[in-house]
Scaffold this motif. Sequence first.
Motif, PDB file in Angstrom:
ATOM      1  N   LEU A   1       9.292 -44.887 -39.143  1.00  0.00           N
ATOM      2  CA  LEU A   1       8.982 -44.503 -37.766  1.00  0.00           C
ATOM      3  C   LEU A   1      10.337 -44.444 -37.067  1.00  0.00           C
ATOM      4  O   LEU A   1      10.860 -45.448 -36.590  1.00  0.00           O
ATOM      5  N   ASP A   2      10.932 -43.262 -37.072  1.00  0.00           N
ATOM      6  CA  ASP A   2      12.314 -43.084 -36.651  1.00  0.00           C
ATOM      7  C   ASP A   2      12.365 -42.547 -35.225  1.00  0.00           C
ATOM      8  O   ASP A   2      12.007 -41.400 -34.970  1.00  0.00           O
TER       9      ASP A   2
ATOM     10  N   GLU B   1      -4.050 -49.510 -39.897  1.00  0.00           N
ATOM     11  CA  GLU B   1      -5.498 -49.701 -39.886  1.00  0.00           C
ATOM     12  C   GLU B   1      -6.234 -48.384 -40.124  1.00  0.00           C
ATOM     13  O   GLU B   1      -7.227 -48.342 -40.839  1.00  0.00           O
ATOM     14  N   GLU B   2      -5.737 -47.309 -39.528  1.00  0.00           N
ATOM     15  CA  GLU B   2      -6.383 -46.000 -39.661  1.00  0.00           C
ATOM     16  C   GLU B   2      -6.216 -45.408 -41.063  1.00  0.00           C
ATOM     17  O   GLU B   2      -7.129 -44.775 -41.576  1.00  0.00           O
ATOM     18  N   ASP B   3      -5.031 -45.591 -41.667  1.00  0.00           N
ATOM     19  CA  ASP B   3      -4.770 -45.004 -42.984  1.00  0.00           C
ATOM     20  C   ASP B   3      -3.632 -45.769 -43.645  1.00  0.00           C
ATOM     21  O   ASP B   3      -2.460 -45.453 -43.448  1.00  0.00           O
TER      22      ASP B   3
ATOM     23  N   LEU C   1       9.575 -53.238 -42.557  1.00  0.00           N
ATOM     24  CA  LEU C   1       8.207 -53.736 -42.564  1.00  0.00           C
ATOM     25  C   LEU C   1       7.711 -53.994 -43.983  1.00  0.00           C
ATOM     26  O   LEU C   1       6.883 -54.870 -44.208  1.00  0.00           O
ATOM     27  N   ASN C   2       8.193 -53.217 -44.926  1.00  0.00           N
ATOM     28  CA  ASN C   2       7.806 -53.318 -46.329  1.00  0.00           C
ATOM     29  C   ASN C   2       8.965 -53.951 -47.093  1.00  0.00           C
ATOM     30  O   ASN C   2      10.023 -53.331 -47.236  1.00  0.00           O
TER      31      ASN C   2
ATOM     32  N   SER D   1       0.922 -45.887 -43.854  1.00  0.00           N
ATOM     33  CA  SER D   1       1.550 -46.914 -43.025  1.00  0.00           C
ATOM     34  C   SER D   1       3.074 -46.829 -43.134  1.00  0.00           C
ATOM     35  O   SER D   1       3.618 -46.336 -44.115  1.00  0.00           O
ATOM     36  N   TYR D   2       3.735 -47.321 -42.109  1.00  0.00           N
ATOM     37  CA  TYR D   2       5.193 -47.245 -42.044  1.00  0.00           C
ATOM     38  C   TYR D   2       5.839 -48.361 -42.854  1.00  0.00           C
ATOM     39  O   TYR D   2       5.349 -49.482 -42.907  1.00  0.00           O
TER      40      TYR D   2
END
Length: 149
Positions: free
Chosen positions: A34-35, A91-93, A128-129, A97-98
């Motif tokens: 998410l840049d 949550e949506e997909d 995040l990952n 996810s980022y």
Amino acid sequence: FEWAESLMRRRQNENQKITKPAVLGAVICLGRCLDFLERENLRKLKEYYNTISEYFKKQGVNLPENKGGKDLLKRELDCFLINSFVAKQKEEDESQSYDSVRGVFFEGNELYPTSGFREKDHIQIAILNPNCIKGFFKVRSEDKSFHSV
């Protein structure tokens, strides 16, 4: 290192206990980032803010606020929006996810009158990952017998 030193002097919260500032190097892959250096992602965040602020208003609840003078050093609103946007996306997909978030921050005094640059401008990356971290290392001391690069 300057940032770590400033956090040692000016704690952000009661859990923060930096006693010996240091720098750790890392090899990272941003993955699905998410840049916020990309206009499309800025547009998404703005739309998300408009949606969530309207929802909070209807609930009679205030959104967090960015604080800290002209530099907005406590970016509570930005942090809340980004964290909730990332969580909503996951949550949506989950497959979309980022893995990371990257943003630019303009802080400090102008370098010179009307300058677009400030003394403390910087880019921040949040991983995040944990699989984005390919390796890490202690930054070695500079060899004073050579010029600095």
